[in-house]
Design an enzyme around this catalytic site. Structure first.
Site, PDB file in Angstrom:
ATOM      1  N   HIS A 159       6.537   5.108  20.857  1.00 14.76           N
ATOM      2  CA  HIS A 159       6.045   6.470  20.602  1.00 14.76           C
ATOM      3  C   HIS A 159       6.772   7.450  21.523  1.00 14.76           C
ATOM      4  CE1 HIS A 159       3.227   9.916  20.759  1.00 14.76           C
ATOM      5  NE2 HIS A 159       3.037   9.595  19.498  1.00 14.76           N
ATOM      6  N   GLU A 215       1.274   5.568   0.750  1.00 18.83           N
ATOM      7  CA  GLU A 215       0.745   6.753   1.448  1.00 18.83           C
ATOM      8  C   GLU A 215       1.160   8.041   0.735  1.00 18.83           C
ATOM      9  OE1 GLU A 215       0.950   6.636   5.742  1.00 18.83           O
ATOM     10  OE2 GLU A 215       1.673   8.706   5.742  1.00 18.83           O
ATOM     11  N   SER A 237       0.868  -1.187   0.000  1.00 19.57           N
ATOM     12  CA  SER A 237       0.000   0.000   0.000  1.00 19.57           C
ATOM     13  C   SER A 237       0.902   1.233   0.000  1.00 19.57           C
ATOM     14  CB  SER A 237      -0.934  -0.004   1.210  1.00 19.57           C
ATOM     15  OG  SER A 237      -0.211  -0.242   2.399  1.00 19.57           O
ATOM     16  N   ALA A 266      -1.089  16.579   8.948  1.00 23.27           N
ATOM     17  CA  ALA A 266       0.368  16.685   8.955  1.00 23.27           C
ATOM     18  C   ALA A 266       0.764  17.870   8.076  1.00 23.27           C
ATOM     19  CB  ALA A 266       0.987  15.398   8.441  1.00 23.27           C
ATOM     20  N   ASP A 298      -1.346  15.104  16.536  1.00 23.16           N
ATOM     21  CA  ASP A 298      -0.519  15.894  17.454  1.00 23.16           C
ATOM     22  C   ASP A 298      -1.066  17.305  17.537  1.00 23.16           C
ATOM     23  OD1 ASP A 298       1.589  14.064  18.211  1.00 23.16           O
ATOM     24  OD2 ASP A 298       2.148  14.115  16.083  1.00 23.16           O
ATOM     25  N   LYS A 357      -6.068  -0.156  21.643  1.00 25.08           N
ATOM     26  CA  LYS A 357      -6.660   0.276  20.355  1.00 25.08           C
ATOM     27  C   LYS A 357      -7.203  -0.925  19.591  1.00 25.08           C
ATOM     28  CE  LYS A 357      -3.034   2.778  18.754  1.00 25.08           C
ATOM     29  NZ  LYS A 357      -2.221   3.818  18.105  1.00 25.08           N
ATOM     30  N   PHE A 416      12.889  14.372   9.154  1.00 21.34           N
ATOM     31  CA  PHE A 416      11.699  13.606   9.535  1.00 21.34           C
ATOM     32  C   PHE A 416      11.976  12.709  10.727  1.00 21.34           C
ATOM     33  CE2 PHE A 416       9.847  13.736   5.007  1.00 21.34           C
ATOM     34  CZ  PHE A 416       9.228  14.936   5.301  1.00 21.34           C
ATOM     35  N   HIS A 473       3.787  -1.104   3.747  1.00 24.20           N
ATOM     36  CA  HIS A 473       3.111   0.177   3.494  1.00 24.20           C
ATOM     37  C   HIS A 473       4.200   1.223   3.251  1.00 24.20           C
ATOM     38  CE1 HIS A 473      -0.079   3.244   3.958  1.00 24.20           C
ATOM     39  NE2 HIS A 473       0.812   3.950   4.640  1.00 24.20           N
ATOM     40  N   HIS A 503      -6.643   9.393   6.346  1.00 24.17           N
ATOM     41  CA  HIS A 503      -6.204   9.406   7.744  1.00 24.17           C
ATOM     42  C   HIS A 503      -7.186  10.324   8.460  1.00 24.17           C
ATOM     43  CE1 HIS A 503      -1.793   8.071   7.026  1.00 24.17           C
ATOM     44  NE2 HIS A 503      -2.593   7.541   6.137  1.00 24.17           N
ATOM     45  N   THR A 547      -2.725  11.306   4.109  1.00 20.95           N
ATOM     46  CA  THR A 547      -2.568  11.874   5.453  1.00 20.95           C
ATOM     47  C   THR A 547      -3.508  13.063   5.665  1.00 20.95           C
ATOM     48  OG1 THR A 547      -0.829  13.424   4.827  1.00 20.95           O
ATOM     49  CG2 THR A 547      -0.124  11.222   5.529  1.00 20.95           C
ATOM     50  N   ARG A 577      -4.677   9.621  16.795  1.00 17.82           N
ATOM     51  CA  ARG A 577      -4.884  10.733  17.715  1.00 17.82           C
ATOM     52  C   ARG A 577      -4.442  12.032  17.064  1.00 17.82           C
ATOM     53  NH1 ARG A 577      -0.983  11.950  22.626  1.00 17.82           N
ATOM     54  NH2 ARG A 577       0.155  12.708  20.811  1.00 17.82           N
TER      55      ARG A 577
HETATM   56  P1  FAD Z   1      -2.296   7.066  20.407  1.00 15.22           P
HETATM   57  O1  FAD Z   1      -2.446   5.647  20.057  1.00 15.22           O
HETATM   58  O2  FAD Z   1      -3.421   7.723  21.112  1.00 15.22           O
HETATM   59  O3  FAD Z   1      -0.962   7.207  21.288  1.00 15.22           O
HETATM   60  C1  FAD Z   1      -0.442   8.485  21.607  1.00 15.22           C
HETATM   61  C2  FAD Z   1       0.385   8.396  22.882  1.00 15.22           C
HETATM   62  O4  FAD Z   1      -0.473   8.171  23.999  1.00 15.22           O
HETATM   63  C3  FAD Z   1       1.394   7.247  22.917  1.00 15.22           C
HETATM   64  O5  FAD Z   1       2.531   7.694  23.599  1.00 15.22           O
HETATM   65  C4  FAD Z   1       0.689   6.153  23.697  1.00 15.22           C
HETATM   66  O6  FAD Z   1       1.607   5.306  24.353  1.00 15.22           O
HETATM   67  C5  FAD Z   1      -0.110   6.985  24.699  1.00 15.22           C
HETATM   68  N1  FAD Z   1      -1.363   6.340  25.087  1.00 15.22           N
HETATM   69  C6  FAD Z   1      -2.322   5.842  24.292  1.00 15.22           C
HETATM   70  N2  FAD Z   1      -3.358   5.359  25.014  1.00 15.22           N
HETATM   71  C7  FAD Z   1      -3.045   5.583  26.314  1.00 15.22           C
HETATM   72  C8  FAD Z   1      -3.705   5.346  27.552  1.00 15.22           C
HETATM   73  N3  FAD Z   1      -4.911   4.780  27.589  1.00 15.22           N
HETATM   74  N4  FAD Z   1      -3.075   5.726  28.700  1.00 15.22           N
HETATM   75  C9  FAD Z   1      -1.853   6.310  28.676  1.00 15.22           C
HETATM   76  N5  FAD Z   1      -1.170   6.572  27.519  1.00 15.22           N
HETATM   77  C10 FAD Z   1      -1.762   6.218  26.362  1.00 15.22           C
HETATM   78  N6  FAD Z   1      -0.160  12.446  12.141  1.00 15.22           N
HETATM   79  C11 FAD Z   1      -0.895  13.381  11.512  1.00 15.22           C
HETATM   80  O7  FAD Z   1      -1.013  14.509  11.995  1.00 15.22           O
HETATM   81  N7  FAD Z   1      -1.524  13.108  10.320  1.00 15.22           N
HETATM   82  C12 FAD Z   1      -1.454  11.897   9.743  1.00 15.22           C
HETATM   83  O8  FAD Z   1      -2.038  11.684   8.682  1.00 15.22           O
HETATM   84  C13 FAD Z   1      -0.679  10.883  10.392  1.00 15.22           C
HETATM   85  N8  FAD Z   1      -0.580   9.641   9.851  1.00 15.22           N
HETATM   86  C14 FAD Z   1       0.096   8.666  10.545  1.00 15.22           C
HETATM   87  C15 FAD Z   1       0.130   7.366  10.018  1.00 15.22           C
HETATM   88  C16 FAD Z   1       0.792   6.346  10.686  1.00 15.22           C
HETATM   89  C17 FAD Z   1       0.791   4.955  10.097  1.00 15.22           C
HETATM   90  C18 FAD Z   1       1.453   6.625  11.926  1.00 15.22           C
HETATM   91  C19 FAD Z   1       2.190   5.522  12.638  1.00 15.22           C
HETATM   92  C20 FAD Z   1       1.438   7.915  12.440  1.00 15.22           C
HETATM   93  C21 FAD Z   1       0.759   8.939  11.777  1.00 15.22           C
HETATM   94  N9  FAD Z   1       0.685  10.239  12.284  1.00 15.22           N
HETATM   95  C22 FAD Z   1      -0.046  11.198  11.624  1.00 15.22           C
HETATM   96  C23 FAD Z   1       1.384  10.602  13.527  1.00 15.22           C
HETATM   97  C24 FAD Z   1       0.485  10.429  14.771  1.00 15.22           C
HETATM   98  O9  FAD Z   1      -0.620  11.286  14.699  1.00 15.22           O
HETATM   99  C25 FAD Z   1       1.341  10.762  16.002  1.00 15.22           C
HETATM  100  O10 FAD Z   1       2.352   9.810  16.171  1.00 15.22           O
HETATM  101  C26 FAD Z   1       0.555  10.950  17.288  1.00 15.22           C
HETATM  102  O11 FAD Z   1       1.443  11.517  18.269  1.00 15.22           O
HETATM  103  C27 FAD Z   1       0.031   9.665  17.905  1.00 15.22           C
HETATM  104  O12 FAD Z   1      -1.037   9.189  17.241  1.00 15.22           O
HETATM  105  P2  FAD Z   1      -1.624   7.735  17.608  1.00 15.22           P
HETATM  106  O13 FAD Z   1      -2.855   7.548  16.843  1.00 15.22           O
HETATM  107  O14 FAD Z   1      -0.578   6.699  17.490  1.00 15.22           O
HETATM  108  O15 FAD Z   1      -1.968   7.984  19.166  1.00 15.22           O
END
Ligand code: FAD
Length: 280
Positions: A143, A12, A10, A46, A103, A159, A210, A260, A71, A43, A101
């Site tokens: 992370h 991106e 896939s 970002a 940032d 998740k 990056f 991917h 995304h 995405t 989630r």
């Molecule tokens: P989460 O899974 O919520 O994790 C975030 C942090 O919180 C982690 O440190 C985790 O350990 C912690 N955490 C989660 N759940 C809990 C809990 N219950 N208690 C305590 N701590 C917890 N960013 C963009 O802005 N746009 C994009 O399009 C984009 N695409 C991405 C695609 C991929 C494949 C990946 C891997 C990342 C992408 N990102 C993107 C980056 C991503 O948004 C960031 O890495 C963000 O900081 C975390 O998102 P997440 O969904 O992994 O968060």
């Protein structure tokens, strides 16, 4: 059929910001269609991109007859907005998404109604049942905001239990980190496919930038070699092709369920890697 032909791939993209970028991406898409990927993802957020730009690209790819996933990040948003967005996705014929989630811009702003991606996944399932195939992100090298490596794997497992169907990793150059992550998550009950995210090495400075931003480790031997090439872009690309093709081969041989590619809206490097691996 050989194993190489059975590895799904896939690609991106990010939504282009200029008319020139949009025209270039059209050509890139045509080249990547020829590799017959399982889906494309686009995405959101970002670099300040909007959901409109994401949706536009996704719809255009769907119209070309390929599956495409927006995304979708939940930071700073509300349940009502998520509900509206899910309806817009359905209306646009979208059935797959990457739920994240996201940032806070430069660490400022507010989280909104969702603290973690697991809560978004839970909300999507509550609002639309099994309609969407939900991908989530994960981090074999941990992370950057995680309290500990164990807490990060546990957050990923949460998740998965909230309803994710498959996962895509942050990019890495050390396959051991990936295999360990997959093993640990599996032991904790998360058995969905974890597809490695692959970053082609196209430019030394871009990769360093990056990697610093997302805390992906560039192994010392790769960093030093890239630095030694200086401005010699042909050597950087040739070295990058070899290193990333080897990484993909290790991952595939170790059982990775797909690959991917973070294309950076370019086709040359990923096409060369896929050809090296007989994935084309
Ligand atoms: P989460 O899974 O919520 O994790 C975030 C942090 O919180 C982690 O440190 C985790 O350990 C912690 N955490 C989660 N759940 C809990 C809990 N219950 N208690 C305590 N701590 C917890 N960013 C963009 O802005 N746009 C994009 O399009 C984009 N695409 C991405 C695609 C991929 C494949 C990946 C891997 C990342 C992408 N990102 C993107 C980056 C991503 O948004 C960031 O890495 C963000 O900081 C975390 O998102 P997440 O969904 O992994 O968060």
């Amino acid at each position: 059929m050989s194993s190489s032909q059975t590895t799904p791939i896939s690609f991106e993209f990010f939504p282009p910001k200029t008319a020139e970028g949009a025209t270039k991406l059209l050509a890139v898409r045509q080249e990547l269609y020829a590799l017959n990927p399982q889906f494309f993802s686009v995405t959101y957020g970002a670099g300040g991109s909007t959901q409109d730009g994401t949706l536009q690209q996704v719809q255009s790819i769907l119209q070309d007859g390929f599956d495409a996933a927006p995304h979708f990040s939940c930071i700073g948003t509300t349940r009502d907005t998520v509900r509206e967005q899910l309806a817009a996705f359905k209306a646009a014929g979208i059935s797959r998404m990457v739920a994240l989630r996201g940032d806070l811009p430069s660490g400022h702003g507010t989280f909104g109604e969702f603290r973690y991606a697991s809560e978004l996944v839970e909300c999507i399932r509550q609002e639309s049942g099994e309609y969407f195939h939900i991908e989530v992100g994960c981090y074999p090298e941990v992370h950057p905001q995680a309290k500990s490596p164990q807490a990060d794997v546990q957050a990923y497992v949460t998740k998965v239990k909230a309803g994710a169907n498959s996962a895509i990793t942050q990019y890495f150059f050390n396959s051991d980190a990936y295999f360990r992550f997959v093993d640990e998550a599996y032991k904790l009950g998360a058995d969905i496919p974890v597809v490695p995210g692959i970053m082609p090495i196209i430019s030394s400075s871009q990769l360093m930038r990056f990697s610093d931003a997302c805390c992906a480790e560039i192994p010392r031997w790769i960093r030093l070699r890239l630095q030694a090439f200086g401005d010699d872009t042909a050597s950087i690309k040739a070295f990058g092709l070899e290193v990333v093709s080897d990484l993909c081969e290790q991952l595939r041989n170790g059982g990775a369920p797909g690959l991917h590619f973070y294309t950076m809206n370019q086709s040359t490097a990923v096409t060369a890697i896929c050809r090296n691996l007989s994935l084309a």
